[in-house]
Scaffold this active site. Sequence first.
Site, short mmCIF file in Angstrom:
data_model
loop_
_atom_site.label_atom_id
_atom_site.label_comp_id
_atom_site.label_asym_id
_atom_site.label_seq_id
_atom_site.Cartn_x
_atom_site.Cartn_y
_atom_site.Cartn_z
N LYS A 90 0.78 -1.25 -0.19
CA LYS A 90 -0.09 0.20 -0.04
C LYS A 90 0.92 1.18 -0.01
O LYS A 90 1.64 1.39 0.71
CB LYS A 90 -0.86 0.05 1.17
CG LYS A 90 -2.26 0.93 1.34
CD LYS A 90 -3.18 0.71 2.26
CE LYS A 90 -4.03 1.63 2.44
NZ LYS A 90 -5.28 1.26 3.42
N SER A 165 -10.16 1.46 2.41
CA SER A 165 -9.32 2.18 1.45
C SER A 165 -8.12 1.27 0.80
O SER A 165 -7.26 1.94 -0.04
CB SER A 165 -8.56 3.15 2.33
OG SER A 165 -7.88 2.44 3.33
N SER A 189 -10.98 -0.71 6.03
CA SER A 189 -10.22 -0.54 5.21
C SER A 189 -9.38 -1.76 4.48
O SER A 189 -9.04 -1.59 3.16
CB SER A 189 -9.15 0.43 5.22
OG SER A 189 -9.73 1.87 5.26
#
Length: 294
Positions: A90, A165, A189
């Site tokens: 990420k 997310s 997320s």
Amino acid sequence: MSSHTPAGDDLVHLNATDALQLFAGRALSPVELMRAVIERVEKVEPHINAFTERLCDEALEQARHAEARYLGEDGLAPPRPLEGIPVAAKEKHAIVGRTLTEGSLAHEGRIATENAPVIDRILGAGGIIHARTTTPEFSLSTYTHSRMWGITRNPWNPDFTPGGSSGGAGASLAAGTTLLASACDIGGSTRIPAADLPHHRRPRLARGRRPRERQGRGARRGSGRHPVERRDHALQHPQPLSRAQRSLRNVGLGSPHRPPDPRPPLRRPRRLPHRQGTGDPRPWSYAQIEDGMP
């Protein structure tokens, strides 16, 4: 390569545990797997937009080193728990010397000065970071698009979102462009993309779960020192996404996420620069002083 070794699309849709078993049995090479993943990235990434950055050349070099470990070449240590596994990180998980924008134009050009703890653990366990994944701005949404990176799409239906997310992480797993991905969770997320994105065998991506840990005498349940980025909120839990629950149990949470990171999970409270000497009665704040943020 053994006749029992997957090929083509089946190869890039392996789960991490099976890939490690094939590596150990010398039925599959980390180089062969990485090349297949990179080929898949070039094929589908323009349609999915799950990655902010590709690190393919570096990844292939690391895959060659992993292959040498499995072959037991002289002078090399034995394979580590994630040796040779492609991992998509990420973007908000800082990698020293690379961008750390969190999808915000306000941070355009910002460069990380240290690795996030989860990155250190992935690399220390032998994982190979071949790409970095998209998020909404500051990871504050349940869908994944931003002005900086555009729209990340669900590989099963590009009219739908992969969630957020950690949408880029989930999309890359579903699309076959990674075997593991780093994610993080405060309010869903990790869990939302895990629920939104089944892979091609039809089980869901392994369920996201916020770990409960304890630290020190009288620690509040769930308040243990987990490997958060030092600049992040204390409630955020970095964690892996995978295609199979056993990959998380066997190699994911067990290797790159434990033991606890020794760095402090929060910065010391300091008065904001613009309040010093002004008589402002407002109290201390966990300010990111070095970032110049008031």
